[in-house]
Enzyme design. Structure first.
Site, PDB file in Angstrom:
ATOM      1  N   GLU A 156     -58.965  27.592-100.931  1.00  0.00           N
ATOM      2  CA  GLU A 156     -58.234  27.253-102.157  1.00  0.00           C
ATOM      3  C   GLU A 156     -57.329  26.029-102.022  1.00  0.00           C
ATOM      4  OE1 GLU A 156     -56.273  30.889-103.355  1.00  0.00           O
ATOM      5  OE2 GLU A 156     -58.152  32.007-103.378  1.00  0.00           O
ATOM      6  N   ASN A 199     -63.829  27.676 -99.030  1.00  0.00           N
ATOM      7  CA  ASN A 199     -63.910  28.772 -99.997  1.00  0.00           C
ATOM      8  C   ASN A 199     -62.929  28.541-101.141  1.00  0.00           C
ATOM      9  OD1 ASN A 199     -64.894  31.530-100.568  1.00  0.00           O
ATOM     10  ND2 ASN A 199     -62.790  32.179-100.176  1.00  0.00           N
ATOM     11  N   HIS A 235     -64.698  35.408-109.087  1.00  0.00           N
ATOM     12  CA  HIS A 235     -63.882  36.426-109.770  1.00  0.00           C
ATOM     13  C   HIS A 235     -64.040  36.195-111.276  1.00  0.00           C
ATOM     14  CE1 HIS A 235     -61.932  37.836-106.150  1.00  0.00           C
ATOM     15  NE2 HIS A 235     -61.601  36.596-105.808  1.00  0.00           N
ATOM     16  N   GLU A 264     -66.388  36.631-103.003  1.00  0.00           N
ATOM     17  CA  GLU A 264     -65.379  37.604-103.454  1.00  0.00           C
ATOM     18  C   GLU A 264     -65.753  38.145-104.826  1.00  0.00           C
ATOM     19  OE1 GLU A 264     -61.400  35.951-103.175  1.00  0.00           O
ATOM     20  OE2 GLU A 264     -61.843  34.990-101.262  1.00  0.00           O
ATOM     21  N   ASP A 266     -66.296  39.866-108.116  1.00  0.00           N
ATOM     22  CA  ASP A 266     -65.958  41.020-108.953  1.00  0.00           C
ATOM     23  C   ASP A 266     -65.970  40.563-110.405  1.00  0.00           C
ATOM     24  OD1 ASP A 266     -63.469  39.685-109.028  1.00  0.00           O
ATOM     25  OD2 ASP A 266     -62.356  41.326-108.087  1.00  0.00           O
TER      26      ASP A 266
HETATM   27  O1  G2I Z   1     -56.378  37.334-105.280  1.00  0.00           O
HETATM   28  C1  G2I Z   1     -57.703  37.713-105.023  1.00  0.00           C
HETATM   29  C2  G2I Z   1     -58.297  36.936-103.877  1.00  0.00           C
HETATM   30  C3  G2I Z   1     -58.412  35.464-104.240  1.00  0.00           C
HETATM   31  N1  G2I Z   1     -59.059  34.714-103.153  1.00  0.00           N
HETATM   32  C4  G2I Z   1     -58.490  34.882-101.845  1.00  0.00           C
HETATM   33  C5  G2I Z   1     -58.319  36.342-101.483  1.00  0.00           C
HETATM   34  O2  G2I Z   1     -57.687  36.494-100.233  1.00  0.00           O
HETATM   35  C6  G2I Z   1     -57.539  37.087-102.549  1.00  0.00           C
HETATM   36  O3  G2I Z   1     -57.413  38.449-102.112  1.00  0.00           O
HETATM   37  C7  G2I Z   1     -56.243  39.114-102.493  1.00  0.00           C
HETATM   38  C8  G2I Z   1     -56.299  40.537-101.988  1.00  0.00           C
HETATM   39  O4  G2I Z   1     -57.384  41.187-102.607  1.00  0.00           O
HETATM   40  C9  G2I Z   1     -55.017  41.273-102.341  1.00  0.00           C
HETATM   41  O5  G2I Z   1     -54.989  42.559-101.719  1.00  0.00           O
HETATM   42  O6  G2I Z   1     -55.119  38.454-101.967  1.00  0.00           O
HETATM   43  C10 G2I Z   1     -53.905  39.029-102.411  1.00  0.00           C
HETATM   44  C11 G2I Z   1     -52.738  38.201-101.941  1.00  0.00           C
HETATM   45  O7  G2I Z   1     -52.817  36.880-102.398  1.00  0.00           O
HETATM   46  C12 G2I Z   1     -53.803  40.466-101.880  1.00  0.00           C
HETATM   47  O8  G2I Z   1     -52.646  41.080-102.399  1.00  0.00           O
HETATM   48  C13 G2I Z   1     -51.721  41.470-101.453  1.00  0.00           C
HETATM   49  C14 G2I Z   1     -50.435  41.783-102.187  1.00  0.00           C
HETATM   50  O9  G2I Z   1     -49.990  40.600-102.838  1.00  0.00           O
HETATM   51  C15 G2I Z   1     -49.394  42.239-101.227  1.00  0.00           C
HETATM   52  O10 G2I Z   1     -48.239  42.611-101.916  1.00  0.00           O
HETATM   53  C16 G2I Z   1     -49.942  43.405-100.390  1.00  0.00           C
HETATM   54  O11 G2I Z   1     -49.015  43.746 -99.388  1.00  0.00           O
HETATM   55  O12 G2I Z   1     -52.175  42.637-100.774  1.00  0.00           O
HETATM   56  C17 G2I Z   1     -51.278  43.017 -99.769  1.00  0.00           C
HETATM   57  C18 G2I Z   1     -51.884  44.164 -98.969  1.00  0.00           C
HETATM   58  O13 G2I Z   1     -52.205  45.243 -99.814  1.00  0.00           O
END
Ligand code: G2I
Length: 445
Positions: A156, A199, A235, A264, A266
């Site tokens: 990104e 990515n 997404h 990714e 969904d």
């Molecule tokens: O935002 C969706 C994805 C976009 N592309 C990059 C990916 O790495 C990203 O994944 C998401 C995760 O699916 C989430 O799970 O990235 C988020 C963070 O930017 C993740 O969220 C984080 C929460 O913000 C935190 O508060 C939490 O502690 O997940 C963490 C673990 O559950």
């Protein structure tokens, strides 16, 4: 070096045996996402969270259906190097060990990203930041050396919107555009066997952002900067649907000499609409020979990062959704996920004139699947001479010798869930005839 590497070497024979079993299983009946995708020479993966592996239904669904795993958060910088030079791999190792123990391959996500970046990184001055970035890449990749099929080296790095500019981040702001190239060069040295990917999201169709990424990849290939793949996060929701040029966009990147991966996936929604969109994405990947695999961003709606949008293939109770059936059908599988019944593939084709002017018109044909999901369809459109078709979209036409009869097959839109529809269209030069074209019967399989 990863502590369990020795154990892994010892179990390599066992994994090979598992792979053979999976291959034999594929020959009999591709009744899981992973085995059906393997039949097409692709992996089918999911984002996995270490914290859910202890839930038996979660692990059972993951282990049954998927052949690749991406740690959803466990390999990010805040998880692996929360304080400078203090590396922790406990959670990421849990995901990697589980996946590898099941014979799955692993995608590495992600080494250099502006988000989930500990604050100490942002406070470094340029020279120190460069050292820290290269050290982070080297340490994390060395820990997993030989165990990751593809790494998201940089994630990104471009802005949304029409500028095509780089996104502001500590790396961009202090090191300039060259940080991406440097990250890839460092990554190649750390694990030469891993495929190195750039990515991003909102790059799924041609737009200012994807054009900027395209220009970067083209430049990297021209100058020999090591890059092997581009990840398209994919997404989607109603505000950001699957773009109509999705397949064409994957193909133009592949034509630069890199693999493309859907990293990714969904799609928010439910029922037939969601199923159709999923089927279309899978169809697009299969139509691009360098599209080497698909990863969905989670196993179950229950733990999706946007669970309110129910964007995944399994519901909160791990039941396979219509989207699952559509994906399996698109992959050429045998539809074991429940629902759909064992009916015969069938479809209907209906014609409408969608626009008309003095000397031409646009025709549109709607193809609707019958009571069972279909993986492809075909129909005919017969024109009255001297009318001539001058353009077509959403289909792959061939012509008979008279030039009046067009046999139409899908381009990216062959896979339809039960009851779902797609359209194709064409522009006709009237050449003096106002006749309406005749659409033949629709056949499906
Ligand atoms: O935002 C969706 C994805 C976009 N592309 C990059 C990916 O790495 C990203 O994944 C998401 C995760 O699916 C989430 O799970 O990235 C988020 C963070 O930017 C993740 O969220 C984080 C929460 O913000 C935190 O508060 C939490 O502690 O997940 C963490 C673990 O559950």
């Amino acid at each position: 070096m990863h502590l369990t590497s020795l154990l892994r070497a010892a179990t390599a024979g066992l994994l090979a045996a598992t792979a053979l079993t999976a291959a034999a299983h594929t020959a009999e009946a591709a009744d899981t996402l992973g085995s059906a995708a393997a039949g097409k020479g692709r992996y089918f993966g999911a984002a996995v969270s270490a914290s859910h592996l202890g839930e038996s239904a979660y692990a059972a669904t993951l282990d049954r259906e998927f052949t690749s795993a991406t740690p959803e958060n466990e390999m990010k910088w805040d998880a692996t190097e929360p304080a400078r030079d203090s590396f922790t791999f406990t959670s990421a190792d849990q995901v990697v060990d589980h996946a590898r123990g099941q014979g799955m391959s692993v995608r590495g996500h992600t080494l250099v990203w502006h988000s989930q970046l500990p604050s100490w990184v942002g406070s470094l001055a340029a020279a120190d930041l460069r050292t820290a970035m290269n050290n982070h890449i080297t340490q994390v990749m060395t820990h997993y050396k030989g165990e990751i099929h593809s790494w998201d080296v940089v994630n990104e790095a471009f802005q949304d919107g029409g500028s095509g500019a780089r996104r502001s981040s500590p790396f961009q702001d202090k090191l300039g555009d060259g940080f991406i190239e440097e990250a890839f060069r460092t990554a190649r040295a750390a694990d030469p066997a891993a495929k190195l990917c750039y990515n991003d999201y909102n790059t799924d169709g041609a737009n200012a952002k994807s054009n900027a990424v395209y220009a970067m990849v083209k430049d990297f290939k021209a100058r020999g900067v090591p890059i092997d793949c581009v990840g398209f996060q994919s997404h989607f929701n109603s505000a950001s649907p699957v773009p109509s040029d999705y397949q064409a966009n994957l193909q133009r990147f592949a034509d630069l000499g890199v693999d493309v991966q859907i990293t990714e996936l969904d799609i928010e929604g439910s029922g037939t609409a969601q199923a159709t969109a999923y089927g279309n994405v899978v169809g697009a990947c299969l139509a691009v020979s360098r599209c080497t695999g698909i990863t969905v961003w989670g196993v179950t709606d229950k733990y999706s990062w946007r669970s309110g949008g129910t964007p995944l293939l399994f519901d909160a109770n791990y039941a396979a959704k219509p989207a699952y059936d559509a994906v399996l059908t698109a992959l050429g599988g045998s539809g074991g996920g429940g629902g759909g019944g064992g009916g015969t593939a069938a479809c209907t084709a209906t014609y409408a004139t969608s626009a008309q002017w003095n000397d031409g018109y646009n025709g549109q044909v709607t193809i609707t699947a019958g009571t069972t999901a279909i993986s492809t369809w075909t129909t005919t459109v017969t024109l009255t001479s001297p009318q001539k078709v001058t353009a077509t979209w959403n289909s792959t036409p061939t012509w008979d010798t008279t030039g009046n009869v067009m046999t139409v097959r899908p381009s990216w839109n062959g896979s339809l869930a039960a009851g779902a529809s797609t359209t194709f269209g064409f522009t006709v030069a009237k050449n003096g005839s106002a006749a309406v074209p005749a659409v033949g019967a629709c056949t499906a399989s």
